[in-house]
Design a protein around this motif. Structure first.
Motif, mmCIF file in Angstrom:
data_model
loop_
_atom_site.group_PDB
_atom_site.id
_atom_site.type_symbol
_atom_site.label_atom_id
_atom_site.label_comp_id
_atom_site.label_asym_id
_atom_site.label_seq_id
_atom_site.Cartn_x
_atom_site.Cartn_y
_atom_site.Cartn_z
ATOM 1 N N THR A 129 0.816 -1.208 0.000
ATOM 2 C CA THR A 129 0.000 0.000 0.000
ATOM 3 C C THR A 129 0.849 1.257 0.000
ATOM 4 O OG1 THR A 129 -1.886 -1.117 1.017
ATOM 5 C CG2 THR A 129 -1.771 1.249 1.327
ATOM 6 N N THR A 130 2.133 1.153 0.374
ATOM 7 C CA THR A 130 3.012 2.316 0.286
ATOM 8 C C THR A 130 3.034 2.864 -1.135
ATOM 9 O OG1 THR A 130 4.390 1.390 2.047
ATOM 10 C CG2 THR A 130 5.324 3.200 0.781
ATOM 11 N N ASN A 131 2.874 1.985 -2.135
ATOM 12 C CA ASN A 131 2.809 2.437 -3.527
ATOM 13 C C ASN A 131 1.667 3.416 -3.749
ATOM 14 O OD1 ASN A 131 4.950 0.847 -4.355
ATOM 15 N ND2 ASN A 131 3.687 -0.786 -5.206
ATOM 16 N N PHE A 132 0.567 3.225 -3.043
ATOM 17 C CA PHE A 132 -0.634 4.030 -3.263
ATOM 18 C C PHE A 132 -0.604 5.336 -2.482
ATOM 19 C CE2 PHE A 132 -3.353 -0.016 -4.104
ATOM 20 C CZ PHE A 132 -2.630 -0.228 -5.273
ATOM 21 N N SER A 133 0.391 5.505 -1.625
ATOM 22 C CA SER A 133 0.486 6.714 -0.807
ATOM 23 C C SER A 133 1.070 7.862 -1.612
ATOM 24 C CB SER A 133 1.378 6.447 0.411
ATOM 25 O OG SER A 133 2.745 6.398 0.028
ATOM 26 N N GLY A 134 1.149 9.032 -0.965
ATOM 27 C CA GLY A 134 1.774 10.176 -1.608
ATOM 28 C C GLY A 134 3.287 10.174 -1.499
ATOM 29 N N GLY A 135 3.840 9.237 -0.731
ATOM 30 C CA GLY A 135 5.285 9.153 -0.591
ATOM 31 C C GLY A 135 5.880 10.247 0.279
ATOM 32 N N THR A 228 -0.308 7.335 -5.434
ATOM 33 C CA THR A 228 0.584 6.396 -6.138
ATOM 34 C C THR A 228 2.014 6.918 -6.270
ATOM 35 O OG1 THR A 228 0.277 7.039 -8.481
ATOM 36 C CG2 THR A 228 -1.380 5.577 -7.532
ATOM 37 N N ASP A 229 2.312 8.111 -5.727
ATOM 38 C CA ASP A 229 3.685 8.611 -5.789
ATOM 39 C C ASP A 229 4.597 7.894 -4.799
ATOM 40 O OD1 ASP A 229 3.224 10.372 -7.828
ATOM 41 O OD2 ASP A 229 2.760 12.052 -6.520
ATOM 42 N N GLY A 230 4.021 7.071 -3.922
ATOM 43 C CA GLY A 230 4.835 6.264 -3.026
ATOM 44 C C GLY A 230 5.683 5.257 -3.769
ATOM 45 N N VAL A 231 5.331 4.983 -5.026
ATOM 46 C CA VAL A 231 6.113 4.057 -5.850
ATOM 47 C C VAL A 231 7.557 4.536 -5.973
ATOM 48 C CG1 VAL A 231 6.394 3.134 -8.193
ATOM 49 C CG2 VAL A 231 4.125 3.237 -7.158
ATOM 50 N N LEU A 232 7.763 5.841 -6.061
ATOM 51 C CA LEU A 232 9.123 6.363 -6.202
ATOM 52 C C LEU A 232 9.973 5.995 -4.988
ATOM 53 C CD1 LEU A 232 8.174 9.899 -7.554
ATOM 54 C CD2 LEU A 232 9.003 7.958 -8.874
ATOM 55 N N LEU A 233 9.363 6.043 -3.823
ATOM 56 C CA LEU A 233 10.086 5.709 -2.602
ATOM 57 C C LEU A 233 10.335 4.203 -2.507
ATOM 58 C CD1 LEU A 233 9.612 7.342 0.811
ATOM 59 C CD2 LEU A 233 9.635 4.857 0.695
ATOM 60 N N THR A 234 9.318 3.388 -2.774
ATOM 61 C CA THR A 234 9.505 1.943 -2.656
ATOM 62 C C THR A 234 10.489 1.426 -3.698
ATOM 63 O OG1 THR A 234 7.528 1.499 -4.019
ATOM 64 C CG2 THR A 234 7.244 1.538 -1.617
ATOM 65 N N GLN A 235 10.475 2.022 -4.885
ATOM 66 C CA GLN A 235 11.433 1.583 -5.906
ATOM 67 C C GLN A 235 12.863 1.937 -5.516
ATOM 68 O OE1 GLN A 235 11.102 -0.191 -8.960
ATOM 69 N NE2 GLN A 235 9.165 -0.726 -7.976
ATOM 70 N N ALA A 236 13.044 3.096 -4.882
ATOM 71 C CA ALA A 236 14.383 3.473 -4.415
ATOM 72 C C ALA A 236 14.867 2.492 -3.359
ATOM 73 C CB ALA A 236 14.363 4.894 -3.855
ATOM 74 N N LEU A 237 14.001 2.127 -2.428
ATOM 75 C CA LEU A 237 14.370 1.165 -1.399
ATOM 76 C C LEU A 237 14.637 -0.216 -1.998
ATOM 77 C CD1 LEU A 237 11.871 2.158 1.430
ATOM 78 C CD2 LEU A 237 14.355 2.412 1.496
ATOM 79 N N LEU A 238 13.786 -0.630 -2.933
ATOM 80 C CA LEU A 238 13.961 -1.941 -3.563
ATOM 81 C C LEU A 238 15.294 -2.021 -4.298
ATOM 82 C CD1 LEU A 238 12.774 -4.721 -4.373
ATOM 83 C CD2 LEU A 238 11.813 -3.593 -6.395
ATOM 84 N N LYS A 239 15.622 -0.978 -5.033
ATOM 85 C CA LYS A 239 16.885 -0.954 -5.768
ATOM 86 C C LYS A 239 18.064 -1.134 -4.825
ATOM 87 C CE LYS A 239 19.692 2.036 -8.765
ATOM 88 N NZ LYS A 239 19.748 3.356 -9.454
ATOM 89 N N ASN A 240 18.036 -0.423 -3.709
ATOM 90 C CA ASN A 240 19.126 -0.535 -2.746
ATOM 91 C C ASN A 240 19.137 -1.893 -2.066
ATOM 92 O OD1 ASN A 240 20.707 2.214 -2.167
ATOM 93 N ND2 ASN A 240 18.616 2.721 -2.761
ATOM 94 N N ALA A 241 17.968 -2.427 -1.775
ATOM 95 C CA ALA A 241 17.898 -3.754 -1.152
ATOM 96 C C ALA A 241 18.516 -4.810 -2.058
ATOM 97 C CB ALA A 241 16.449 -4.100 -0.835
ATOM 98 N N LEU A 242 18.136 -4.795 -3.325
ATOM 99 C CA LEU A 242 18.663 -5.786 -4.264
ATOM 100 C C LEU A 242 20.173 -5.639 -4.440
ATOM 101 C CD1 LEU A 242 15.833 -5.715 -6.969
ATOM 102 C CD2 LEU A 242 16.178 -7.396 -5.141
ATOM 103 N N SER A 243 20.645 -4.405 -4.448
ATOM 104 C CA SER A 243 22.083 -4.183 -4.611
ATOM 105 C C SER A 243 22.879 -4.710 -3.423
ATOM 106 C CB SER A 243 22.376 -2.688 -4.805
ATOM 107 O OG SER A 243 22.190 -1.969 -3.592
ATOM 108 N N LEU A 244 22.210 -4.826 -2.280
ATOM 109 C CA LEU A 244 22.867 -5.330 -1.066
ATOM 110 C C LEU A 244 22.683 -6.830 -0.887
ATOM 111 C CD1 LEU A 244 21.820 -2.414 1.316
ATOM 112 C CD2 LEU A 244 24.168 -2.975 0.650
#
Length: 550
Positions: A129-135, A228-244
């Motif tokens: 649901t973080t995706n659906f938030s304003g971020g 749905t602007d929360g997607v920008l935040l979750t994608q940033a976190l996901l990118k860093n998680a995968l890189s680690l």
């Protein structure tokens, strides 16, 4: 997506990575087209951008049966005894349940501290649901707040005092003060994840909260601030998680905790694809009871009313799994009863940059009952109470003169369109308007008279209104207040470290919770935009850091 939908004969297919918002919109349109064709929704609802249908995968159950009985939509089972598990599919230091903001923040923090991490995600895409938030994220004392607002001397203690007053004595002081103490650091940490902060604004006031603890604290990232602007935040976190090196397993729903009955400790999870060992801990980050009407009926009447009205916009896989998982090992619940309710059509009182137009809310008796420019969820808590008391809708009453206000959600053209759709009712006199909407005519006429007398003096001693205190003149209009819901408040009882507590306030070893799956850090209404993500990020990181110290 269209080919997949045709092949599956269903709109419940995965969204496209990198185009989550567009995919969600496409799925929503397809779902509405089918629902309209089958007579499940009206043409008015199909055309209303604020009316949402559940849009997630085929594993999601119906919320109510054919007779309208609320259903338990969770598939969670009783815990599995550790000695009954022959072998594990894989073993990690930390197993995170849920890939929303809390789960992703925990995963990144844990990986940064050298832990091996697996995220198990029920849906086919990350973000929850973080995706659906304003971020947006609340924090005090940051360089951005100092540079972009007049609140150059704001403190974490003022921030905590605001939240504690808003919670009306129901929030855990330690959880709240720990959150506000570290919120500024989390803004910096997210910046290191690639999130760029571009502005800061504030939530609307609450009449009984002292002005000295109110400040502009809502941090907006580039491209953020809207649904749905929360997607920008979750994608940033996901990118860093995968890189680690964090591993994410999609469409792999957790079914049960694995519990060592001798040591009284959670040691892993049973999921769709097998058993997973958690060498240090399991973290529950699955949101609250958003799409579980059976739990909502028992635990949160306001949220239950929203589910009956199909108002919940959170991801449909949020079915209270985390709370039931915790309860399976004797976890306590707390903080339930509130919701994140707002008016998705008017946006009334969602932030202090959009002044509430000259207007007032009335109940079935035609009388005011709340400060209309107080922060949105505070208002909707009172709307729920009034509608429950009279078993009739409440309305926003405004006039031609209101349309001149800078933040008016209507202009002449859009107002005419909403009148045609039946979303707004109009009349030449206040008495005629009252008859059209089924409100006591004498009560409404007296309310208008009182309002105009107070508005001339720009005073509202009874409710503490601050904005839009202007007389109403011209033709009169009524808009029925309708909640849009971004989730329920309350969940598992935790301590500051994020450890889940049992019904005797004792720590359940190996089990942690964060974000909206955890309770006790808010009251019975949502205190303002950016609060959820502030808590989600903080508690995810806090729990991960605690686990790394084991």
């Amino acid at each position: 997506m269209q080919e997949k939908m045709l092949a599956a004969q269903s709109a419940d297919v995965d969204a496209v990575t990198g185009a989550t918002s567009s995919s969600i919109a496409f799925k929503q349109a397809a779902k509405k087209a089918v629902a309209l064709a089958q007579g499940e929704i009206s043409a008015q609802e199909a055309e209303d951008l604020n009316f949402k249908l559940a849009i997630d995968g085929p594993k999601v159950k119906a919320d109510f049966d054919a007779e309208g009985t609320p259903l338990n939509t969770s598939d969670i089972q009783a815990y599995v005894a550790a000695n009954a598990v022959d072998s594990y599919r894989a073993s990690y230091d930390l197993v995170v349940i849920g890939s929303g903001g809390a789960g992703l923040a925990a995963a990144v923090q844990a990986a940064q501290e050298g832990l091996s991490v697996l995220i198990l995600e029920k849906a086919g895409i990350p973000g929850g649901t973080t995706n659906f938030s304003g971020g947006v994220v609340q924090a005090s004392g940051t360089k951005y707040q100092k540079e972009m607002t007049k609140f150059t001397n704001d403190t974490a203690q003022n921030h905590a005092d605001y939240y504690l007053q808003a919670a009306e004595g129901l929030a855990d002081r330690d959880l709240v003060t720990d959150l506000t103490k570290h919120a500024g650091q989390n803004i910096t940490w997210l910046e290191e994840m690639g999130v760029k902060w571009i502005s800061v604004y504030g939530n609307n006031h609450v009449p009984y909260i002292a002005d000295k603890v109110h400040a502009d604290r809502i941090h907006v990232n580039s491209g953020g601030g809207a649904a749905t602007d929360g997607v920008l935040l979750t994608q940033a976190l996901l990118k860093n998680a995968l890189s680690l090196g964090v591993k994410v397993s999609y469409e792999n729903s957790v079914q049960a905790l694995i519990f060592d009955t001798e040591r009284k400790e959670v040691v892993g999870v049973k999921a769709d694809r097998g058993y997973y060992q958690a060498k240090k801990a399991v973290l529950i980050a699955t949101a609250s009871i958003d799409h579980n009407p059976a739990l909502a009926k028992d635990l949160s009447p306001q949220h239950y009313a929203d589910l009956k009205n199909k108002a919940c916009m959170s991801i449909s896989t949020d079915t209270g799994d985390g709370l039931i998982l915790g309860q399976s090992v004797n976890a306590a619940l707390c903080g339930l009863g509130g919701t994140i309710d707002f008016d998705g059509r008017t946006g009334n009182a969602t932030n202090n940059q959009m002044p509430t137009i000259p207007s007032f809310f009335v109940n079935a008796a035609g009388r005011r009952f709340v400060c209309e420019d107080a922060t949105y969820a505070y208002g909707f808590r009172e709307i729920f109470h009034e509608e429950s008391k009279f078993q009739k809708p409440t309305y926003m009453i405004f006039a031609d003169s209101s349309l001149k206000a800078p933040a008016s959600p209507w202009n002449a053209e859009s107002l005419a369109a909403d009148i045609k759709k039946g979303l707004v009712v109009s009349a030449d006199s206040i008495e005629a308007l009252a008859h059209k909407i089924g409100v006591d005519a004498r009560g409404l006429a007296k309310t208008l008279q009182d309002w105009n007398e107070l508005a001339v003096r720009h005073q509202d001693p009874e409710f503490g209104r601050q904005m839009g205190l202007e007389p109403l003149a011209g033709k009169y209009y009524a808009y029925q207040n309708r909640a849009s819901n971004l989730g329920s408040l309350g969940g598992l009882k935790i301590n500051v470290k994020g450890q889940v507590l049992d019904i005797h306030d004792q720590v359940i070893p190996g089990l942690y919770a964060a974000g909206l799956a955890a309770g006790g850090w808010m009251g019975t209404y949502y205190p303002g935009s950016g609060t959820a993500l502030a808590g989600i990020i903080h508690q995810g990181r806090r729990a991960a850091h605690s686990i790394a110290q084991i």
